[in-house]
Design an enzyme around this catalytic site. Structure first.
Site, PDB file in Angstrom:
ATOM      1  N   GLU A 130     -67.540 -11.143 -58.908  1.00  0.00           N
ATOM      2  CA  GLU A 130     -66.524 -11.724 -58.035  1.00  0.00           C
ATOM      3  C   GLU A 130     -66.239 -10.829 -56.822  1.00  0.00           C
ATOM      4  OE1 GLU A 130     -64.885 -14.719 -58.118  1.00  0.00           O
ATOM      5  OE2 GLU A 130     -63.842 -14.033 -56.327  1.00  0.00           O
TER       6      GLU A 130
ATOM      7  N   THR B   2     -66.888 -19.283 -54.738  1.00  0.00           N
ATOM      8  CA  THR B   2     -67.775 -19.015 -55.879  1.00  0.00           C
ATOM      9  C   THR B   2     -68.629 -20.236 -56.205  1.00  0.00           C
ATOM     10  OG1 THR B   2     -66.127 -17.508 -56.772  1.00  0.00           O
ATOM     11  CG2 THR B   2     -67.892 -18.160 -58.261  1.00  0.00           C
TER      12      THR B   2
ATOM     13  N   ASP C 268     -70.862 -12.716 -55.295  1.00  0.00           N
ATOM     14  CA  ASP C 268     -70.756 -14.141 -54.948  1.00  0.00           C
ATOM     15  C   ASP C 268     -70.340 -14.370 -53.491  1.00  0.00           C
ATOM     16  OD1 ASP C 268     -68.095 -13.380 -55.292  1.00  0.00           O
ATOM     17  OD2 ASP C 268     -67.579 -15.036 -56.637  1.00  0.00           O
ATOM     18  N   HIS C 269     -69.453 -13.528 -52.977  1.00  0.00           N
ATOM     19  CA  HIS C 269     -68.968 -13.702 -51.591  1.00  0.00           C
ATOM     20  C   HIS C 269     -68.078 -12.525 -51.227  1.00  0.00           C
ATOM     21  CE1 HIS C 269     -65.177 -14.884 -53.432  1.00  0.00           C
ATOM     22  NE2 HIS C 269     -65.796 -15.817 -54.118  1.00  0.00           N
TER      23      HIS C 269
HETATM   24  C1  GP9 Z   1     -62.479 -19.086 -60.330  1.00  0.00           C
HETATM   25  C2  GP9 Z   1     -63.426 -18.061 -59.817  1.00  0.00           C
HETATM   26  C3  GP9 Z   1     -63.020 -17.583 -58.478  1.00  0.00           C
HETATM   27  O1  GP9 Z   1     -62.895 -19.709 -61.479  1.00  0.00           O
HETATM   28  O2  GP9 Z   1     -64.728 -18.498 -59.855  1.00  0.00           O
HETATM   29  O3  GP9 Z   1     -63.214 -18.531 -57.530  1.00  0.00           O
HETATM   30  P1  GP9 Z   1     -63.184 -18.183 -55.976  1.00  0.00           P
HETATM   31  O4  GP9 Z   1     -61.754 -18.271 -55.540  1.00  0.00           O
HETATM   32  O5  GP9 Z   1     -63.739 -16.813 -55.797  1.00  0.00           O
HETATM   33  O6  GP9 Z   1     -64.045 -19.213 -55.412  1.00  0.00           O
END
Ligand code: GP9
Length: 414
Positions: A38, A80, A254-255
């Site tokens: 994350e 995500t 992811d970002h």
């Molecule tokens: C929530 C997690 C975070 O389930 O995947 O989401 P994001 O806010 O980073 O898209």
């Protein structure tokens, strides 16, 4: 009808390069863990705050596998979920909203479906509510066999904070689940703790806060450090498990976690002015591929999340019949070095094009003239083609195309 796919297929065929044949099948038949970290950006790697490393474990681990230092996230509002969409489809997410919500009813021929046909068990593990990002619906469309969500974890108040189940517990429960799993498997794991607003219980803070003018960035350093410790515990346990020899581990960010609003503080931390070029370069996220047959290397090819699927399929030696993919194998020697962001900006081997301006990719020096014009044009074209696939639900015509091709090849033989 299937003709609507022609411009897309023509474009993709023009771009086509061969995957790296030495890497083809090095992980044949192996399990795959795609581990999404994350909000993890590349700038934290090999960096310190107050003399303390932010990712001490990852810094060492990356020496054991193929580490990609010019790998970018390509997400937009779907965050995500967009990164998952890119990973599993090698298509771009949408410019507005999240395809996970708006186009969950489409036909896809996604990674889980293709691997499922090869006898893989496919799953996602993420300890949030199953409806978040419409995952429970979208995962069915993508062909996942199972989704282990919050309800499948031992989520108690003591083991939770902020967004929910703390990564260390998520990791240990997930490893237990994988040890029971039918093999080979393709399992995506998504962490949660290093999420905005980046808060932690006191006893989980392993380093002091940062001292920039942004409280958000200051806390981000601590949650990144926490995530790294959880990763250590997980990978060390995984290495001791029977799974280790039969699995490849693909770890990627992811970002971004730190938005443009914190430019000034980022500048204080990195000791430079964060202009458009620097802000663009901050969109790099780590990618590390670990497993038998994957030689340790630092690979500086310019790539993005759209390239994950073809890279993975080549390692597994799977003949992926879905031709509608915009990515290319990251190990390929003659791959096109091109990474397109959802905003229509891009990086290629020489240049970075951002908001209509052009920079030398490595130095960040501004470039006058038209050097970036072809890159911007290509970015626009590629995004429009990807959008045509998603908005037009064009993958539903793939079966038709396969049938035509089969007929052609059987009549060739006659
Ligand atoms: C929530 C997690 C975070 O389930 O995947 O989401 P994001 O806010 O980073 O898209």
């Amino acid at each position: 009808d299937s003709n609507e796919l022609s411009p897309v297929l023509n474009y993709i065929n023009e771009q086509k390069t061969e995957p790296n044949s030495e890497m083809t099948g090095v992980a044949e038949g192996k399990n795959v863990i795609a581990l999404s970290l994350e909000s993890t950006q590349t700038f934290v790697v090999d960096h310190t705050v107050n003399g303390e490393e932010l990712t001490p474990y990852f810094n060492d681990l990356k020496e054991e596998g193929a580490y990609f230092s010019n790998f970018y996230h390509q997400v937009k509002q779907g965050r995500t979920s967009d990164s998952e969409f890119l990973l599993d489809n090698s298509l771009y997410g949408l410019n507005r909203g999240a395809a996970f919500f708006t186009h969950s009813g489409n036909e896809y021929q996604a990674t889980p479906e293709v691997l499922g046909e090869k006898g893989y068990f496919t799953s996602t593990m993420h300890a949030n509510d199953e409806t978040f990002w419409n995952r429970n619906v979208m995962y069915d469309s993508l062909g996942y066999d199972e989704y282990f969500s919050k309800k499948d974890y031992d989520v108690t108040e003591e083991k939770s904070y902020g967004w929910g189940y703390l990564d260390e517990y998520f990791f240990s429960d997930s490893l237990d689940k994988m040890e029971q799993m039918e093999q080979p498997f393709y399992n995506k794991m998504i962490t949660l703790t290093n999420h905005h607003p980046f808060t932690l219980p006191e006893d989980k803070k392993l380093i002091e806060e940062g001292n920039t003018s942004s409280e958000t960035l200051n806390r981000y350093f601590q949650t990144i450090r926490y995530q790294d410790e959880a990763l250590k515990q997980f990978v060390e346990e995984f290495k001791k498990s029977e799974l280790y020899d039969d699995t490849i581990l693909v770890i990627y960010g992811d970002h971004f976690g730190i938005s443009e609003n914190h430019k000034q503080a980022m500048g204080e931390y990195l000791d430079k002015d964060i202009n458009d070029y620097e802000q663009f370069q901050l969109q790099r996220v780590p990618l590390l591929i670990l497993g038998e047959g994957i030689n340790p290397q630092e690979n500086d090819t310019v790539g993005g999340q759209v390239d994950l699927r073809p890279t993975l399929m080549n390692l597994l030696g799977v003949d992926d019949k879905n031709p509608v993919q915009f990515g290319q194998d990251l190990f390929s020697e003659d791959r096109r070095e091109m990474m397109i962001t959802r905003d229509g900006n891009f990086a290629n081997e020489k240049y970075v094009g951002v908001n209509g301006n052009c920079y030398e990719r490595e130095s960040g020096d501004p470039v006058e003239g038209e050097a970036c014009a072809p890159g911007f044009k290509q970015a626009e074209e590629e995004l429009a083609l990807s959008d045509s696939v998603v908005y037009g639900d064009l993958l539903r015509y793939l079966d038709e195309i396969e049938m035509i091709e089969e007929k052609d090849s059987s009549s060739d033989k006659k």
